[in-house]
Design an enzyme around this catalytic site. Structure first.
Site, short mmCIF file in Angstrom:
data_model
loop_
_atom_site.label_atom_id
_atom_site.label_comp_id
_atom_site.label_asym_id
_atom_site.label_seq_id
_atom_site.Cartn_x
_atom_site.Cartn_y
_atom_site.Cartn_z
N LYS A 24 0.73 -1.03 0.02
CA LYS A 24 -0.09 -0.06 0.03
C LYS A 24 0.96 1.23 -0.16
CE LYS A 24 -4.17 -2.03 2.07
NZ LYS A 24 -3.56 -3.28 2.72
P1 BMP Z 1 -8.57 -10.69 6.57
O1 BMP Z 1 -9.04 -11.85 5.62
O2 BMP Z 1 -7.91 -11.33 7.81
O3 BMP Z 1 -9.50 -9.84 7.00
O4 BMP Z 1 -7.58 -10.26 5.63
C1 BMP Z 1 -7.58 -9.29 4.80
C2 BMP Z 1 -6.32 -8.92 4.05
O5 BMP Z 1 -6.53 -8.23 2.93
C3 BMP Z 1 -5.43 -7.95 4.87
O6 BMP Z 1 -4.19 -8.53 4.92
C4 BMP Z 1 -5.60 -6.58 4.72
O7 BMP Z 1 -4.35 -5.77 4.95
C5 BMP Z 1 -6.13 -6.80 3.16
N1 BMP Z 1 -7.02 -5.82 2.65
C6 BMP Z 1 -8.16 -5.63 3.30
O8 BMP Z 1 -8.56 -6.33 4.10
N2 BMP Z 1 -9.16 -4.47 2.92
C7 BMP Z 1 -8.59 -3.67 1.87
O9 BMP Z 1 -9.50 -2.91 1.64
C8 BMP Z 1 -7.49 -3.89 1.24
C9 BMP Z 1 -6.59 -4.85 1.94
O10 BMP Z 1 -5.43 -4.91 1.28
#
Ligand code: BMP
Length: 479
Positions: free
Chosen positions: A308
């Site tokens: 990011k």
């Molecule tokens: P999780 O499924 O455990 O919530 O993880 C989601 C992943 O996607 C995390 O690494 C987060 O940084 C990334 N992410 C997100 O959740 N939402 C966004 O809008 C953008 C992301 O990169």
């Protein structure tokens, strides 16, 4: 003719009187041909394609029997659907919708063509109750984009749009399949029927109708066979999706190498990309990257560092190439915020080959500041830099909202969706989750899943479940 319709909201039976009932689909097509609303020859479309036919239904209003005839046929088609308001897309479909509203005795509303800012209420002409259902009528559908655009505006004003009714569907069924994922499309007459009717009436020759069919098929093929994709890294990703029958991107957010590789061992076969947050690892070293690249090679997945980037071009250039992580050397993709403007992409990718990015267009965190205008601007920047931008990170809480985003994404670019779990919900810091089904039916090319998999009791079994549920929808939706 009299038909009865039950209005689910008021639980009352309405009597609908279709006055004329002399119009048939066949007659409608022949009359359109008579008045020059269907033309054959060579016409340049907005897309630049040269089309052997052209529809323009605007003059229909000067022929009352055609206009009221099409209104009758549409009433017949939608009489059993459940909606509280009728709308027509200005200008051509508005008179049709007005007649339909009159016949069915259901209120008419419509969206201004010259739009005011969303949410000011004044964009819709007519009075309505928020939360009610509205059917949208249009005269023609080619790509479905303008209908989806209209639906979005209605949704922004608090209405539900679950059905579209169109008089002529020249999309050769392709867009219907797309639209059906978000809203139901009811098409009165399809291109095939039009050609059959005109051929039987000797208005066009067999050769002409064969040419037209060939033309529409070639346009549709052109749209779906990735010819538009110039970014070779995007092509690689698409090939891997096919090869592995997987749209699954694993977000492996753990803080030590041991856990990291333990989880990869269980999931590598099932994922198309591995997403890292390299700065989470406590024990990062150079060997980690060597090992990770080996895994990627052996198991045929791509590496995606979710860095990011969000600074000026000069700073991100260094952040990408230098420091302890040297991200450029190993990550096929990175994530980038377009907030600083296009200079960020210039700084990142100047002189860089074989690398690409995803821009954050609509995040999954609750209350994020990415509004429609921001998202649209991100798509504009991404389109301009498509050589280095493979697509966008987009999240929405429903397939309908996601589909609206998908329809805005420039051709040849992808949509990746984070915030996905088997069940919808939210975590304690506002991460929002949508289901795999909603993500894929909303048009996601890949789903990004973290805790849904890495915190599961049986990691491999869960990864397979995500993969299979997503792939089924992706595969079914193809042409
Ligand atoms: P999780 O499924 O455990 O919530 O993880 C989601 C992943 O996607 C995390 O690494 C987060 O940084 C990334 N992410 C997100 O959740 N939402 C966004 O809008 C953008 C992301 O990169």
């Amino acid at each position: 003719m009299i038909v009865y319709r039950i209005n689910s909201k008021n639980v009352q039976i309405k009597q609908i009187i279709i006055k004329h009932k002399t119009m048939t689909k066949e007659l409608f097509i022949l009359r359109l041909h008579d008045i020059g609303a269907i033309k054959f020859g060579e016409f340049t479309l907005k897309s630049g394609h040269k089309s052997p036919f052209y529809f323009d239904l605007r003059d229909m209003i000067s022929y009352p029997e055609i206009l009221s005839g099409i209104a009758d046929l549409i009433v017949d088609m939608i009489k059993d659907l459940d909606f509280n308001y009728i709308s027509g897309v200005p200008y051509t479909a508005l008179p049709i919708a007005t007649l339909v509203s009159d016949i069915m005795d259901i209120p008419l509303i419509y969206m201004r063509k010259e739009e005011k800012a969303y949410g000011t209420k004044n964009n819709i002409i007519g009075t309505f109750e928020k939360g009610s259902k509205c059917i949208v009528i249009d005269d023609l559908i080619t790509t479905g984009e303008s209908l989806m655009e209209t639906a979005k505006k209605f949704i922004a004003e608090g209405l539900k749009v679950t059905d579209f009714a169109v008089a002529i569907d020249r999309s050769n069924n392709i867009e219907q399949k797309i639209m059906n994922n978000a809203c139901n499309l009811h098409s009165l007459i399809k291109l095939d029927e039009i050609l059959n009717i005109l051929e039987s009436a000797n208005r066009i020759s067999k050769g002409q109708s064969v040419n037209i069919r060939k033309f529409t098929n070639s346009i549709n093929l052109d749209k779906t066979n990735e010819k538009n994709i110039q970014n070779i890294i995007t092509k690689k990703l698409l090939l891997k999706i096919e090869a592995k029958k997987s749209n699954l991107v694993l977000s492996l957010d753990v803080d030590n190498q041991k856990d990291f590789f333990k989880i990869i061992d269980k999931t590598a076969k099932h994922i198309v990309m591995l997403k890292t947050h390299i700065d989470i690892l406590n024990d990062f070293d150079k060997d980690f990257i060597i090992k990770l690249k080996e895994y990627a090679l052996i198991h045929n997945f791509m590496i995606f560092e979710d860095r990011k980037f969000a600074d000026i071009g000069n700073t991100v250039r260094k952040q990408y190439r230098d420091g302890i992580y040297k991200i450029k050397d190993w990550a096929n993709f990175i994530t980038v915020h377009a907030l600083p403007g296009e200079g960020i992409l210039q700084g990142l990718f100047e002189g860089v080959e074989n690398r690409s990015s995803f821009l954050l267009a609509k995040m999954s965190s609750k209350g994020n500041l990415m509004n429609d205008t921001y998202t649209r601007n991100v798509f504009n920047i991404g389109e301009k830099y498509s050589k280095n931008v493979s697509g966008y990170i987009c999240h929405a809480n429903s397939k309908e909202e996601l589909r609206l985003l998908k329809n805005k994404i420039p051709k040849g670019q992808l949509m990746l969706m984070p915030g996905v779990k088997l069940k919808a919900g939210e975590d304690e810091t506002g991460q929002q989750y949508t289901t795999v089904e909603d993500a894929m039916q909303g048009g996601a090319d890949c789903i990004i899943v973290g805790r849904g998999i890495i915190e599961a009791e049986d990691i491999e079994k869960t990864a397979i479940e995500y993969k299979e549920r997503a792939w089924k929808i992706y595969d079914d939706a193809r042409f």
